[in-house]
Motif scaffolding. Structure first.
Motif, PDB file in Angstrom:
ATOM      1  N   GLY A 145       0.795  -1.214   0.000  1.00  0.00           N
ATOM      2  CA  GLY A 145       0.000   0.000   0.000  1.00  0.00           C
ATOM      3  C   GLY A 145       0.828   1.265   0.000  1.00  0.00           C
ATOM      4  O   GLY A 145       0.294   2.355  -0.085  1.00  0.00           O
ATOM      5  N   MET A 146       2.137   1.157   0.068  1.00  0.00           N
ATOM      6  CA  MET A 146       3.018   2.317   0.081  1.00  0.00           C
ATOM      7  C   MET A 146       3.823   2.336  -1.215  1.00  0.00           C
ATOM      8  O   MET A 146       4.325   1.308  -1.651  1.00  0.00           O
ATOM      9  CB  MET A 146       3.975   2.243   1.280  1.00  0.00           C
ATOM     10  CG  MET A 146       4.906   3.432   1.401  1.00  0.00           C
ATOM     11  SD  MET A 146       6.178   3.173   2.663  1.00  0.00           S
ATOM     12  CE  MET A 146       5.144   2.896   4.096  1.00  0.00           C
ATOM     13  N   THR A 147       3.937   3.491  -1.858  1.00  0.00           N
ATOM     14  CA  THR A 147       4.734   3.559  -3.082  1.00  0.00           C
ATOM     15  C   THR A 147       6.184   3.234  -2.762  1.00  0.00           C
ATOM     16  O   THR A 147       6.683   3.523  -1.666  1.00  0.00           O
ATOM     17  CB  THR A 147       4.651   4.955  -3.694  1.00  0.00           C
ATOM     18  OG1 THR A 147       5.183   5.907  -2.769  1.00  0.00           O
ATOM     19  CG2 THR A 147       3.221   5.313  -4.053  1.00  0.00           C
ATOM     20  N   LEU A 148       6.869   2.643  -3.737  1.00  0.00           N
ATOM     21  CA  LEU A 148       8.250   2.236  -3.537  1.00  0.00           C
ATOM     22  C   LEU A 148       9.139   3.439  -3.234  1.00  0.00           C
ATOM     23  O   LEU A 148      10.018   3.376  -2.381  1.00  0.00           O
ATOM     24  CB  LEU A 148       8.749   1.504  -4.789  1.00  0.00           C
ATOM     25  CG  LEU A 148      10.184   0.958  -4.741  1.00  0.00           C
ATOM     26  CD1 LEU A 148      10.348  -0.005  -3.590  1.00  0.00           C
ATOM     27  CD2 LEU A 148      10.541   0.314  -6.061  1.00  0.00           C
ATOM     28  N   GLY A 149       8.891   4.554  -3.940  1.00  0.00           N
ATOM     29  CA  GLY A 149       9.687   5.744  -3.690  1.00  0.00           C
ATOM     30  C   GLY A 149       9.520   6.267  -2.278  1.00  0.00           C
ATOM     31  O   GLY A 149      10.498   6.655  -1.626  1.00  0.00           O
ATOM     32  N   ARG A 150       8.287   6.242  -1.784  1.00  0.00           N
ATOM     33  CA  ARG A 150       8.036   6.720  -0.421  1.00  0.00           C
ATOM     34  C   ARG A 150       8.672   5.788   0.609  1.00  0.00           C
ATOM     35  O   ARG A 150       9.230   6.237   1.611  1.00  0.00           O
ATOM     36  CB  ARG A 150       6.529   6.814  -0.180  1.00  0.00           C
ATOM     37  CG  ARG A 150       6.159   7.368   1.178  1.00  0.00           C
ATOM     38  CD  ARG A 150       4.656   7.397   1.365  1.00  0.00           C
ATOM     39  NE  ARG A 150       4.294   7.819   2.715  1.00  0.00           N
ATOM     40  CZ  ARG A 150       3.072   7.752   3.215  1.00  0.00           C
ATOM     41  NH1 ARG A 150       2.079   7.297   2.441  1.00  0.00           N
ATOM     42  NH2 ARG A 150       2.817   8.146   4.440  1.00  0.00           N
ATOM     43  N   TYR A 151       8.593   4.497   0.330  1.00  0.00           N
ATOM     44  CA  TYR A 151       9.187   3.527   1.254  1.00  0.00           C
ATOM     45  C   TYR A 151      10.703   3.713   1.329  1.00  0.00           C
ATOM     46  O   TYR A 151      11.280   3.739   2.424  1.00  0.00           O
ATOM     47  CB  TYR A 151       8.862   2.100   0.808  1.00  0.00           C
ATOM     48  CG  TYR A 151       9.664   1.065   1.538  1.00  0.00           C
ATOM     49  CD1 TYR A 151       9.409   0.777   2.874  1.00  0.00           C
ATOM     50  CD2 TYR A 151      10.706   0.390   0.907  1.00  0.00           C
ATOM     51  CE1 TYR A 151      10.163  -0.149   3.561  1.00  0.00           C
ATOM     52  CE2 TYR A 151      11.465  -0.539   1.587  1.00  0.00           C
ATOM     53  CZ  TYR A 151      11.184  -0.809   2.910  1.00  0.00           C
ATOM     54  OH  TYR A 151      11.940  -1.718   3.583  1.00  0.00           O
ATOM     55  N   ILE A 152      11.338   3.868   0.148  1.00  0.00           N
ATOM     56  CA  ILE A 152      12.786   4.067   0.130  1.00  0.00           C
ATOM     57  C   ILE A 152      13.143   5.358   0.861  1.00  0.00           C
ATOM     58  O   ILE A 152      14.130   5.415   1.607  1.00  0.00           O
ATOM     59  CB  ILE A 152      13.300   4.102  -1.326  1.00  0.00           C
ATOM     60  CG1 ILE A 152      13.107   2.742  -1.991  1.00  0.00           C
ATOM     61  CG2 ILE A 152      14.777   4.502  -1.364  1.00  0.00           C
ATOM     62  CD1 ILE A 152      13.501   2.725  -3.453  1.00  0.00           C
ATOM     63  N   GLY A 153      12.338   6.405   0.674  1.00  0.00           N
ATOM     64  CA  GLY A 153      12.585   7.665   1.367  1.00  0.00           C
ATOM     65  C   GLY A 153      12.527   7.512   2.873  1.00  0.00           C
ATOM     66  O   GLY A 153      13.377   8.051   3.594  1.00  0.00           O
ATOM     67  N   ARG A 154      11.521   6.770   3.360  1.00  0.00           N
ATOM     68  CA  ARG A 154      11.409   6.561   4.812  1.00  0.00           C
ATOM     69  C   ARG A 154      12.575   5.754   5.340  1.00  0.00           C
ATOM     70  O   ARG A 154      13.108   6.038   6.414  1.00  0.00           O
ATOM     71  CB  ARG A 154      10.084   5.847   5.126  1.00  0.00           C
ATOM     72  CG  ARG A 154       8.863   6.731   4.968  1.00  0.00           C
ATOM     73  CD  ARG A 154       7.596   6.012   5.361  1.00  0.00           C
ATOM     74  NE  ARG A 154       7.630   5.528   6.734  1.00  0.00           N
ATOM     75  CZ  ARG A 154       6.626   4.908   7.333  1.00  0.00           C
ATOM     76  NH1 ARG A 154       5.491   4.695   6.668  1.00  0.00           N
ATOM     77  NH2 ARG A 154       6.719   4.505   8.567  1.00  0.00           N
ATOM     78  N   ARG A 155      12.984   4.737   4.590  1.00  0.00           N
ATOM     79  CA  ARG A 155      14.103   3.920   5.034  1.00  0.00           C
ATOM     80  C   ARG A 155      15.402   4.728   5.014  1.00  0.00           C
ATOM     81  O   ARG A 155      16.252   4.561   5.894  1.00  0.00           O
ATOM     82  CB  ARG A 155      14.247   2.675   4.146  1.00  0.00           C
ATOM     83  CG  ARG A 155      13.075   1.730   4.204  1.00  0.00           C
ATOM     84  CD  ARG A 155      12.929   1.096   5.590  1.00  0.00           C
ATOM     85  NE  ARG A 155      14.020   0.177   5.867  1.00  0.00           N
ATOM     86  CZ  ARG A 155      14.724   0.176   6.991  1.00  0.00           C
ATOM     87  NH1 ARG A 155      14.466   1.066   7.928  1.00  0.00           N
ATOM     88  NH2 ARG A 155      15.678  -0.703   7.178  1.00  0.00           N
ATOM     89  N   MET A 156      15.559   5.606   4.032  1.00  0.00           N
ATOM     90  CA  MET A 156      16.755   6.447   3.978  1.00  0.00           C
ATOM     91  C   MET A 156      16.781   7.432   5.139  1.00  0.00           C
ATOM     92  O   MET A 156      17.841   7.700   5.720  1.00  0.00           O
ATOM     93  CB  MET A 156      16.818   7.193   2.647  1.00  0.00           C
ATOM     94  CG  MET A 156      17.115   6.297   1.452  1.00  0.00           C
ATOM     95  SD  MET A 156      17.215   7.213  -0.109  1.00  0.00           S
ATOM     96  CE  MET A 156      18.669   8.219   0.188  1.00  0.00           C
TER      97      MET A 156
END
Length: 334
Positions: A11-22
Motif C-alpha cells: 500500500g506504500m509507493t516504492l519511492g516513499r518507502y525508500i525515502g522513509r528507510r533512507m
C-alpha cells in the motif's frame, strides 16, 4: 500503474518507502556518530599521552598538543566542532599519520572490499547450494558429513585456521605467498599485477570462506527443511505436483529469505569482520587499520572509520529490505 516510483509495497509507493528507510538510516548514522564520539573520548587514555611518550613527558608539550588538536575543550564543544566540520565534508586530520582521514580510508577500503566481497559471495553461493542440496536429502550420509564439517569450521578460531593454511600451503608446499597483497620485490604491472593480487588473495580468501560458509549452509538447510514441512507443501504434493516444481516455485523463495538477511549483515559489517584475518595475512585493509587506530587513540581516524561503518550498515539494511520485497511480495511494510 507503471514506473518504478509508482510500484507499491504493502500500500506504500516504492519511492516513499525508500525515502522513509533512507531517513531512518540517516538518523541511525547520526546517533551512531554521536555515541561513537562520546565513547571514544571517554575511554581511558588519549593520543597526547601516546605522542608525548611515557618517559618524563613534558607538561608544556602535553598542553600544547591538547590545544593543537582541540582536546583541551569541553567534550560537547569538541562534538559540535566535529559535526560542523563533518557537514562540510571534512573528516579531519589523522593524529598518528598527519594525513587527511579521507585519504587514509580511501587507500584501505579497496583491499577490504576485495577480500570481503569475494569471500562473502563465495560463502553465500557455496553454503546456500550445499544447504539446499542436503536439505532435500536430509538424513543421508552426505548430509550428516557436511553437518559435521560445518560445525568443525564454525568452532575453529579464524587466526588459527589462517596460520595453519600458511603453514601448509606457504611454508611446507611453498605454493602461495604468506602475507601481503602484492609482491613488492617483483613490481608487476598490467595483467601480471592482477594475477599477483589474486595469488595473494587465495589464502586469506580461503580462510574467510571456510569460516563463513557454515553459517549460510546451516541457515539454508534449516530454512528449506522448515518450509518443506509446511502444510501447503503437503497439499501440493497431494495434488500430484512434481517435487522439483514445488521446490522451484514455492519452497525456494520462502526458504531463501533468512539467507538474504545473513548476507546483508555480513556485508554491513564488512570493515570489522575481517580484521583478525587481515592481521594474520598482513592484508592492507580497513580492519587491521582500525585496530591500529584504536591502539594509537587516533580520534579523527577512528571516527572516520566508524562513520563509514555506520553508512555501510544503514545502506545494506535498506538493500536487504528491498530484496525481501522483490523475493516475497507478501511481505508488507508499514
Amino acid at each position: 500503474m507503471n514506473g518504478v516510483n509508482r510500484q507499491k509495497i504493502g500500500g506504500m509507493t516504492l519511492g516513499r518507502y525508500i525515502g522513509r528507510r533512507m531517513l531512518t538510516g540517516a538518523l541511525t548514522i547520526i546517533v551512531a556518530i554521536i555515541l561513537s564520539f562520546i565513547l571514544i573520548h571517554l575511554a581511558p587514555g588519549d593520543p597526547v599521552n601516546i605522542l608525548s611518550g611515557k618517559d618524563n613527558p613534558s607538561p608544556e608539550m602535553e598542553a600544547a598538543l591538547r590545544a593543537k588538536y582541540g582536546l583541551d575543550q569541553p567534550l560537547l564543544v569538541q562534538l559540535f566542532a566535529y559535526l560542523k566540520n563533518l557537514v562540510q565534508g571534512d573528516l579531519g586530520q589523522s593524529i598518528s599519520n598527519n594525513r587527511p582521514v579521507v585519504d587514509l580510508i580511501a587507500e584501505r577500503i579497496g583491499p577490504t572490499l576485495l577480500l570481503s566481497l569475494t569471500t562473502a559471495v563465495l560463502s553465500l553461493v557455496i553454503g546456500t547450494a550445499l544447504g539446499i542440496y542436503c536439505a532435500r536429502r536430509a538424513g543421508s550420509k552426505l548430509d550428516a558429513a557436511l553437518n559435521g564439517v560445518s560445525y568443525l569450521f564454525d568452532s575453529m578460531p579464524g587466526f588459527w585456521l589462517g596460520m595453519m593454511l600458511i603453514l601448509i600451503f606457504a611454508s611446507w608446499l611453498k605454493l602461495l605467498p604468506t602475507a601481503g597483497m602484492v609482491d613488492l620485490r617483483a613490481d608487476y604491472a598490467g595483467f601480471a599485477h592482477y594475477m599477483d593480487v589474486l595469488k595473494h588473495l587465495i589464502l586469506p580468501g580461503l580462510t574467510l570462506t571456510l569460516l563463513s560458509t557454515p553459517y549460510f549452509f546451516r541457515i539454508a538447510r534449516s530454512s528449506v527443511i522448515q518450509v518443506m514441512s509446511e502444510d501447503f507443501v503437503t497439499t501440493l504434493r497431494a495434488t500430484g505436483m512434481k517435487e522439483n516444481r514445488i521446490f522451484n516455485k514455492y519452497v525456494f523463495k520462502n526458504a531463501i529469505l533468512p539467507t538474504v538477511t545473513v548476507f546483508g549483515i555480513t556485508l554491513a559489517y564488512i570493515f570489522t569482520g575481517v580484521a583478525i584475518i587481515e592481521i594474520v595475512f598482513s592484508w592492507p585493509g580497513m580492519g587491521s587499520f582500525m585496530l591500529k587506530a584504536i591502539g594509537s587513540r587516533d580520534y579523527p581516524l577512528l571516527m572516520g572509520i566508524y562513520l563509514f561503518l555506520s553508512i555501510s550498515v544503514a545502506v545494506n539494511m535498506i538493500v536487504v529490505d528491498l530484496v525481501y520485497a522483490i523475493i516475497d511480495p507478501r511481505i508488507r511494510y508499514k
